[in-house]
Design an enzyme around this catalytic site. Structure first.
Site, PDB file in Angstrom:
ATOM      1  CD  GLU A 125      -2.721  -5.039 -10.418  1.00  0.00           C
ATOM      2  OE1 GLU A 125      -2.784  -6.268 -10.602  1.00  0.00           O
ATOM      3  OE2 GLU A 125      -2.216  -4.525  -9.410  1.00  0.00           O
ATOM      4  NE  ARG A 126      -4.194  -0.510  -9.366  1.00  0.00           N
ATOM      5  CZ  ARG A 126      -5.092  -0.581  -8.388  1.00  0.00           C
ATOM      6  NH1 ARG A 126      -6.356  -0.241  -8.593  1.00  0.00           N
ATOM      7  NH2 ARG A 126      -4.739  -1.007  -7.205  1.00  0.00           N
ATOM      8  CG  ASN A 168       0.748  -7.429  -8.763  1.00  0.00           C
ATOM      9  OD1 ASN A 168       1.661  -7.364  -7.948  1.00  0.00           O
ATOM     10  ND2 ASN A 168      -0.010  -6.399  -9.055  1.00  0.00           N
ATOM     11  CD  GLU A 252       1.653  -3.078  -3.828  1.00  0.00           C
ATOM     12  OE1 GLU A 252       1.453  -3.483  -4.979  1.00  0.00           O
ATOM     13  OE2 GLU A 252       1.376  -1.927  -3.439  1.00  0.00           O
ATOM     14  NE  ARG A 302       3.811   2.673  -0.458  1.00  0.00           N
ATOM     15  CZ  ARG A 302       2.672   2.411  -1.064  1.00  0.00           C
ATOM     16  NH1 ARG A 302       1.557   2.331  -0.347  1.00  0.00           N
ATOM     17  NH2 ARG A 302       2.614   2.232  -2.356  1.00  0.00           N
ATOM     18  CG  ASP A 331       2.112   3.364  -5.787  1.00  0.00           C
ATOM     19  OD1 ASP A 331       2.568   3.294  -6.929  1.00  0.00           O
ATOM     20  OD2 ASP A 331       1.283   2.549  -5.336  1.00  0.00           O
ATOM     21  CD  GLU A 353       7.613   0.823 -12.487  1.00  0.00           C
ATOM     22  OE1 GLU A 353       8.449   0.375 -11.665  1.00  0.00           O
ATOM     23  OE2 GLU A 353       6.491   0.319 -12.650  1.00  0.00           O
ATOM     24  CD  GLU A 359      -2.781   2.704  -9.387  1.00  0.00           C
ATOM     25  OE1 GLU A 359      -1.683   2.440  -9.902  1.00  0.00           O
ATOM     26  OE2 GLU A 359      -3.180   2.189  -8.331  1.00  0.00           O
ATOM     27  CD  GLU A 476       0.344  19.758  -7.870  1.00  0.00           C
ATOM     28  OE1 GLU A 476       0.659  20.302  -8.952  1.00  0.00           O
ATOM     29  OE2 GLU A 476       1.141  19.606  -6.930  1.00  0.00           O
ATOM     30  CD1 TRP A 506      -3.811  -0.165   1.993  1.00  0.00           C
ATOM     31  CD2 TRP A 506      -2.195  -1.189   0.830  1.00  0.00           C
ATOM     32  NE1 TRP A 506      -4.354  -1.296   1.440  1.00  0.00           N
ATOM     33  CE2 TRP A 506      -3.387  -1.951   0.714  1.00  0.00           C
ATOM     34  CE3 TRP A 506      -1.045  -1.635   0.179  1.00  0.00           C
ATOM     35  CZ2 TRP A 506      -3.447  -3.139  -0.007  1.00  0.00           C
ATOM     36  CZ3 TRP A 506      -1.120  -2.821  -0.545  1.00  0.00           C
ATOM     37  CH2 TRP A 506      -2.300  -3.556  -0.628  1.00  0.00           C
TER      38      TRP A 506
END
Ligand code: GCU
Length: 645
Positions: A125-126, A168, A252, A302, A331, A353, A359, A476, A506
């Site tokens: 994933e990613r 996940n 999620e 969020r 995120d 983290e 990603e 950026e 989301w």
């Protein structure tokens, strides 16, 4: 092929690494390998004929090391084998850099970890560097040298923990903690263990149901508590040095304690209790938010979610739980403020983290050296009143406890060069170095990595350095402006799509209309997120006059004509940065071409093709963003450049 030919420790491939396996007790090696001799010969002075001695010392700290060079003896001393290994790699760095060998070092962070988002079928994933090095077709890979090579690579920058599977956790992956898959876990754990690395497995909260046949995963159920205990006992019977579990719960779609009316302390403590007798760790992720938000609802935010869920639970977790907090409150965007949760849970272990895999930062197609971004987070002053000093920067908070630390989502895969292209390796290297010594500068780390990875003359090293050092800023410039984030294509998250997530569930919106753009997160009129920080950060972000330009749209909804501290209007800033960002990429491409013939063709052409893709993609970003905001605002570019109507 020797995979170390393709990375920064290639120069040491002859080093007698087998002699440096972590052996229990005593001296690890006393003779010089040919490679170390070669490095010594390159030195002008007395080191040339030195004898190399490794000594364990009962009085020295674990993982820390001292290197002394005196009377023809280079002595590496540590309180444990891992420290000797780290000392050995530091010695190689110093020999290679031709600098003073004498040094005394201890890691700033106790936990220095990488998380893999690898699935049993071999997908990641990613992941942007080929399939998993651990798994394929539903099982562990066999005859797999990559794991050994990877462990060595990680030890060379001081990483001491790795979780090998995706957070996940599907039904198949849930089985990793039981036989027969546990046999594969054991094998990998042993290989990692030789390099001082603890193995972790990501688990599914509903495992008592999926694996144990119970009807509930309620963390207060006696049967559930017993199931976790029995399972942990089985694992530690097989793998005594096992590190523990990582868990993504109530996030999620992953199951969690909310389904049983329990909070996250209940959930974590149930599983951590089973690990406690084994002195192992439960790493509980704080990435918990409502991912089924209604875009019409402007109050749910969020960015508040992790704080609202976890800050009230401070102090309620067992000693062997560590909360894992993403660097920013949303995120892994290219620009976010630091998460306000750091400093707000002083009585709980905390792990920061980062996302090393790119990603949201160009997916290893775009050159984006991430150390400058990580440094900003590490240096962020939380002003937490519980800090040791008034400053309480994040690096001090995470460095303060035995079960605190840093983790990163790994960017490696089976590609021959590990990371898709060679320059992306700099992020893995920088991540490890910053976990060990967060005070190193991005510049120091990059120069060191370049010298250890390539054989270039000084002028060419400088070309490469200049391509990379500002690459995050460049990325950026041509993507989402002023901290607003997203604007990426939904699902895979590559390339521009300004409204891709605007009416989705989301919770990631920019709220652009014909008058302005940005998310109102202020205390008075917005979601109140800004004032969840400690003062003076709360007021700084809450007040439009003091909020830093680069985060303005994260915290405020402003008109396009709003004047930034730079003196430009928001709309003109958007146009300027998008034109500039694309020009910067063109310059990166032309500078890279100067290195033709100086870097082996395979690596050179691989990077060149990615830079060409970056150029195309940056152009798409430039034109879509500029056109979108020109159409919305009707305000033309002051400089009359081409904006497609
Ligand atoms: C991001 C990412 C997901 C991942 C999630 C996480 O949202 O897109 O693929 O699962 O982060 O950190 O859990």
């Amino acid at each position: 092929m020797d995979l170390h030919d393709t990375c920064w420790i290639k120069k040491y491939k002859e080093a007698d690494i087998d002699a440096f396996y972590l052996k229990k007790g005593g001296v690890i090696a006393e003779t010089l390998s040919d490679e170390v001799k070669l490095l010594l010969k390159a030195r002008p002075a007395a080191a040339k004929d030195a004898k190399l001695v490794f000594k364990l010392s009962a009085t020295a700290a674990k993982e820390a090391f001292t290197i002394t060079h005196k009377n023809g003896i280079i002595r590496v001393t540590s309180g444990d084998e891992a420290g000797l290994l780290y000392g050995f790699y530091e010695l190689l760095r110093r020999l290679h850099d031709k600098c003073d060998l004498n040094t005394r070092q201890a890691p700033a962070n106790a936990i220095r970890m990488l998380d893999h988002w690898d699935n049993l079928d071999g997908t990641i994933e990613r992941g942007y560097a080929g399939p998993s090095i651990f798994f394929e077709d539903g099982a562990f890979k066999t005859a797999n040298d990559r794991v050994y090579d990877y462990a060595r690579l990680l030890a060379s920058v001081g990483i001491n923990a790795v979780a090998i599977n995706n957070v996940n956790v599907r039904r198949k992956e849930a089985r990793l903690i039981t036989r027969p898959l546990l046999d594969g876990v054991k094998e990998v754990a042993e290989t990692f263990g030789r390099f001082g690395i603890k193995l972790f497995i990501s688990i599914n909260f509903a495992s008592p149901i999926i694996l144990g046949g119970l009807t509930t995963a309620d963390p207060r159920s006696k049967a559930v508590i017993k199931w976790w205990k029995d399972t942990a006992n089985d694992i530690f019977n097989e793998i005594p040095g096992f590190g523990g579990f990582v868990i993504k719960a109530d996030s999620e779609g992953e199951p969690g304690p909310f389904a049983y009316g329990r909070d996250h302390a209940d959930g974590a403590n149930c599983i951590a209790g089973a690990l406690l007798p084994h002195n192992a760790l439960l790493i509980w992720r704080c990435f918990v938010y409502n991912c089924n938000q209604d875009w019409r609802d402007r109050k749910t935010d969020r960015a508040r979610a992790a704080y609202d869920t976890f800050a009230p639970l401070d102090g309620k977790f067992l000693d062997n739980v560590a909360l894992q907090v993403k660097n920013g409150p949303v995120d892994f965007q290219v620009r976010e403020p630091a998460s306000q949760l750091f400093g707000a849970i002083p009585n709980t272990n905390v792990i920061l983290e980062f996302q090393v895999t790119q990603e949201y930062t160009g997916q290893q197609q775009h050159i984006c050296y991430l150390a400058p971004m990580w440094k900003e987070i590490l240096d962020f002053n939380t002003y937490s009143p519980s800090g040791k000093t008034k400053a309480a920067p994040i690096l001090e908070i995470i460095g303060a406890k035995e079960r605190n630390g840093v983790t990163g989502v790994s960017n490696i895969g089976s590609d021959y060069n590990w990371t898709g292209h060679k320059l992306a390796q700099a992020n893995l290297y920088a991540f490890g170095r910053l976990c060990w010594a967060p005070n190193l500068t991005s510049e120091e780390i990059l120069s060191q990595w370049i010298r250890q990875t390539f054989s270039l003359d000084v002028a060419d090293e400088e070309i490469l350095f200049n391509i990379m050092i500002n690459s995050r800023e460049v990325y950026e410039k041509y993507t989402a402006p002023l901290g607003v984030g997203w604007m990426v294509k939904p699902g895979h998250h590559y390339g521009p799509d300004v409204d891709g997530y605007e009416y989705d569930h989301w919770g990631t919106y920019h709220f652009a209309d014909r008058n302005g753009i940005g998310v109102d997160r202020t205390g008075k009129t917005g979601t109140g997120f800004a004032i969840t920080y400690f003062e003076p950060n709360a007021s700084m972000y809450d007040n439009i006059g003091t909020c830093p330009d680069n985060l303005l749209l994260f915290f405020h909804h402003v008109p396009y004509a709003h004047i930034l501290k730079s003196g430009k209007t928001v709309i003109q800033h958007i146009y300027d940065t998008h034109f500039e960002g694309y020009e910067d990429v063109l310059k990166m491409v032309s500078e890279w071409k100067k290195l033709a013939g100086k870097i082996n063709d395979r690596e050179y052409l691989n990077v060149l093709s990615r830079l060409e893709e970056q150029e195309n993609c940056a152009k798409q970003w430039r034109d879509q963003i500029n056109t979108y905001f020109y159409r919305k605002s009707g305000i033309p570019d002051e400089n009359g450049r081409m904006i497609y109507p």
